[in-house]
Design an enzyme around this catalytic site. Sequence first.
Site, PDB file in Angstrom:
ATOM      1  N   THR A 121       0.858  -1.189   0.000  1.00 64.23           N
ATOM      2  CA  THR A 121       0.000   0.000   0.000  1.00 64.23           C
ATOM      3  C   THR A 121       0.894   1.239   0.000  1.00 64.23           C
ATOM      4  O   THR A 121       1.643   1.462   0.957  1.00 64.23           O
ATOM      5  CB  THR A 121      -0.909  -0.013   1.248  1.00 64.23           C
ATOM      6  OG1 THR A 121      -1.649  -1.230   1.236  1.00 64.23           O
ATOM      7  CG2 THR A 121      -1.853   1.172   1.279  1.00 64.23           C
ATOM      8  N   CYS A 266      -3.166  -2.174   8.781  1.00 63.02           N
ATOM      9  CA  CYS A 266      -3.617  -1.364   7.637  1.00 63.02           C
ATOM     10  C   CYS A 266      -4.393  -0.108   8.009  1.00 63.02           C
ATOM     11  O   CYS A 266      -3.928   1.007   7.737  1.00 63.02           O
ATOM     12  CB  CYS A 266      -4.441  -2.222   6.690  1.00 63.02           C
ATOM     13  SG  CYS A 266      -3.455  -3.494   5.887  1.00 63.02           S
ATOM     14  N   ARG A 333      -0.323  -5.750  15.509  1.00 59.07           N
ATOM     15  CA  ARG A 333       0.048  -4.370  15.169  1.00 59.07           C
ATOM     16  C   ARG A 333      -1.133  -3.417  15.422  1.00 59.07           C
ATOM     17  O   ARG A 333      -2.238  -3.664  14.954  1.00 59.07           O
ATOM     18  CB  ARG A 333       0.515  -4.293  13.708  1.00 59.07           C
ATOM     19  CG  ARG A 333       1.895  -4.920  13.512  1.00 59.07           C
ATOM     20  CD  ARG A 333       2.328  -4.915  12.064  1.00 59.07           C
ATOM     21  NE  ARG A 333       1.739  -5.979  11.276  1.00 59.07           N
ATOM     22  CZ  ARG A 333       2.061  -6.251  10.009  1.00 59.07           C
ATOM     23  NH1 ARG A 333       2.953  -5.525   9.381  1.00 59.07           N
ATOM     24  NH2 ARG A 333       1.491  -7.250   9.367  1.00 59.07           N
TER      25      ARG A 333
HETATM   26  P1  NAD Z   1       5.056  -7.666   6.715  1.00 56.06           P
HETATM   27  O1  NAD Z   1       5.774  -6.778   7.635  1.00 56.06           O
HETATM   28  O2  NAD Z   1       4.305  -8.848   7.249  1.00 56.06           O
HETATM   29  O3  NAD Z   1       6.071  -8.233   5.602  1.00 56.06           O
HETATM   30  C1  NAD Z   1       6.988  -7.459   4.921  1.00 56.06           C
HETATM   31  C2  NAD Z   1       8.190  -8.337   4.581  1.00 56.06           C
HETATM   32  O4  NAD Z   1       9.055  -7.615   3.706  1.00 56.06           O
HETATM   33  C3  NAD Z   1       9.032  -8.725   5.796  1.00 56.06           C
HETATM   34  O5  NAD Z   1       9.159 -10.140   5.843  1.00 56.06           O
HETATM   35  C4  NAD Z   1      10.379  -8.055   5.528  1.00 56.06           C
HETATM   36  O6  NAD Z   1      11.481  -8.780   6.022  1.00 56.06           O
HETATM   37  C5  NAD Z   1      10.388  -7.999   4.005  1.00 56.06           C
HETATM   38  N1  NAD Z   1      11.328  -7.050   3.409  1.00 56.06           N
HETATM   39  C6  NAD Z   1      11.680  -5.811   3.843  1.00 56.06           C
HETATM   40  N2  NAD Z   1      12.576  -5.263   2.997  1.00 56.06           N
HETATM   41  C7  NAD Z   1      12.776  -6.156   2.000  1.00 56.06           C
HETATM   42  C8  NAD Z   1      13.590  -6.157   0.817  1.00 56.06           C
HETATM   43  N3  NAD Z   1      14.346  -5.123   0.515  1.00 56.06           N
HETATM   44  N4  NAD Z   1      13.545  -7.240   0.020  1.00 56.06           N
HETATM   45  C9  NAD Z   1      12.783  -8.308   0.322  1.00 56.06           C
HETATM   46  N5  NAD Z   1      11.987  -8.363   1.428  1.00 56.06           N
HETATM   47  C10 NAD Z   1      12.007  -7.300   2.258  1.00 56.06           C
HETATM   48  O7  NAD Z   1       4.061  -6.725   5.886  1.00 56.06           O
HETATM   49  P2  NAD Z   1       2.598  -7.091   5.312  1.00 56.06           P
HETATM   50  O8  NAD Z   1       1.597  -7.082   6.398  1.00 56.06           O
HETATM   51  O9  NAD Z   1       2.710  -8.285   4.413  1.00 56.06           O
HETATM   52  O10 NAD Z   1       2.317  -5.782   4.417  1.00 56.06           O
HETATM   53  C11 NAD Z   1       3.014  -5.542   3.218  1.00 56.06           C
HETATM   54  C12 NAD Z   1       2.307  -4.428   2.476  1.00 56.06           C
HETATM   55  O11 NAD Z   1       0.988  -4.858   2.098  1.00 56.06           O
HETATM   56  C13 NAD Z   1       2.112  -3.154   3.287  1.00 56.06           C
HETATM   57  O12 NAD Z   1       2.227  -2.049   2.431  1.00 56.06           O
HETATM   58  C14 NAD Z   1       0.690  -3.265   3.787  1.00 56.06           C
HETATM   59  O13 NAD Z   1       0.105  -2.021   4.045  1.00 56.06           O
HETATM   60  C15 NAD Z   1       0.012  -3.942   2.613  1.00 56.06           C
HETATM   61  N6  NAD Z   1      -1.185  -4.705   2.966  1.00 56.06           N
HETATM   62  C16 NAD Z   1      -1.185  -5.498   4.082  1.00 56.06           C
HETATM   63  C17 NAD Z   1      -2.320  -6.235   4.384  1.00 56.06           C
HETATM   64  C18 NAD Z   1      -2.359  -7.096   5.626  1.00 56.06           C
HETATM   65  O14 NAD Z   1      -3.456  -7.548   5.973  1.00 56.06           O
HETATM   66  N7  NAD Z   1      -1.237  -7.364   6.297  1.00 56.06           N
HETATM   67  C19 NAD Z   1      -3.458  -6.174   3.541  1.00 56.06           C
HETATM   68  C20 NAD Z   1      -3.404  -5.382   2.414  1.00 56.06           C
HETATM   69  C21 NAD Z   1      -2.265  -4.649   2.123  1.00 56.06           C
END
Ligand code: NAD
Length: 440
Positions: A121, A266, A333
């Site tokens: 996002t 989120c 979170r």
């Molecule tokens: P998360 O923190 O669970 O996962 C992110 C991952 O990215 C981590 O494992 C981290 O180690 C990895 N990472 C960081 N830098 C990196 C790099 N340079 N190369 C490779 N990997 C790297 O996050 P999430 O909850 O999966 O959210 C990810 C995105 O999706 C956010 O923008 C969030 O707003 C969006 N989103 C999340 C949800 C949800 O329900 N969690 C739903 C819709 C959208």
Amino acid sequence: MKVSMFGTGYVGLVSGTCFSDLGNDVLCVDIDEAKIRALNKGEVPIFEPGLKEKVLRNIKEDRLKFTTDLKKAVNDSDILFICVGTPSKKDGSVNLDYVFSVAKTIGQNLDSRKIIVDKSTVPVGTADKVKAIISEELKKRDKQVTFDVVSNPEFLREGAAINDFFNPDRIVVGAESDYSREMMAKLYKGIARTTRPLVFTDVRSAELIKYASNAMLATRISFVNQLSLYCEKIGADITAVSKGMGLDTRIGSRFLYAGIGYGGSCFPKDVKGIIDSIKEEGCSASILEAVHKANEDQKKSVIKKIKSIVGDVKNKTIAIWGLSFKPKTDDIREAPSLIIAKYLLDNGAHVKAFDPEAIPNFKKEFPKVKYVKKPYEALEKADLLLLLTEWDEFRNPDFEKIKDLMKSPKIIDGRNIYLGYREDLKKLGYEYQGVGVKKE
Ligand code: NAD
């Protein structure tokens, strides 16, 4: 198709696994070595219903792989998804460092035409910045490679993420070229339907659709939560008010349930993020500022209720049922439980807590809470039970047993799951406080 997911968290792991389930070859890449090591041993680091089975099956069938090799992930696939975190900075703006770091890696390694997809996002304009970073890195290497940057925001809900992947209300793709639209349509062919359409837009509109959707849902929650506090003052019942409102087809019933405030990875950060973006452009974000403030107030309203029921919490034993920000996830979170546990511990209470999945994550933040293995163990000699997350296993408890275990039978029900038991609770001598309803 060959797909790489940069970021193997809640979004990258779930969507990567589901893409592999559709027959694609998926490489999930992460900089967290421990996470990738665990996944390569078949251990799934997050709790999401149904995920582990799918991960194991697709690993076995050789369609799903995990690596820390970023270069390989750039060149082995046709479509590169950016799924890294975009947390809030202290000032509420969005921290895009992780997204830009992936963009840099892609630019440093890109050798042939790829589609780069922002699934994280991200604020409007991020795709342009990602494009600029990749171009800059290619220029440094004196390379000319065609690439497209697409916005494909993710709408999955933790706890129901797999079902949401296969049955999305819509799939939004902001793309600029026919090639990228065709490739994305091909990738999503297995799940897009007439009733679950693939919606193509320009890139900026796609980026905004995600924030606008979360902001609208948060607005409905804050609206009903603010009304719930008014209902408590005037002796009205918010559940009746929500039902009466929701039956109006122009309004609808979803996201009109009063509770203790929205949390999770989120809504809180996305509301703050869009407020920041809107104000950056000199526009008014007054509605969403009020939504955010109402949510903060709602989380704190639980503390007022605790004080009114048990007075000073010093040396009181408080039992908590539910720590995750919602059921069926281990994600804590921005959960209301964080604010409430902090208040209780800071003020000298003894806190005993149970959650089916979130204890390991909560323990990292609050090692001083006494965690128990079964819900009823939290209640021994407790002065108050706080129901903070509506896990199914809390819905139909043995209230006589609870009463026998507690010092005095008092419940604050932050999710209104015991409203239907009010008569029984009264007969048993409970003090009961729900949300937006009269105290019994
Ligand atoms: P998360 O923190 O669970 O996962 C992110 C991952 O990215 C981590 O494992 C981290 O180690 C990895 N990472 C960081 N830098 C990196 C790099 N340079 N190369 C490779 N990997 C790297 O996050 P999430 O909850 O999966 O959210 C990810 C995105 O999706 C956010 O923008 C969030 O707003 C969006 N989103 C999340 C949800 C949800 O329900 N969690 C739903 C819709 C959208």
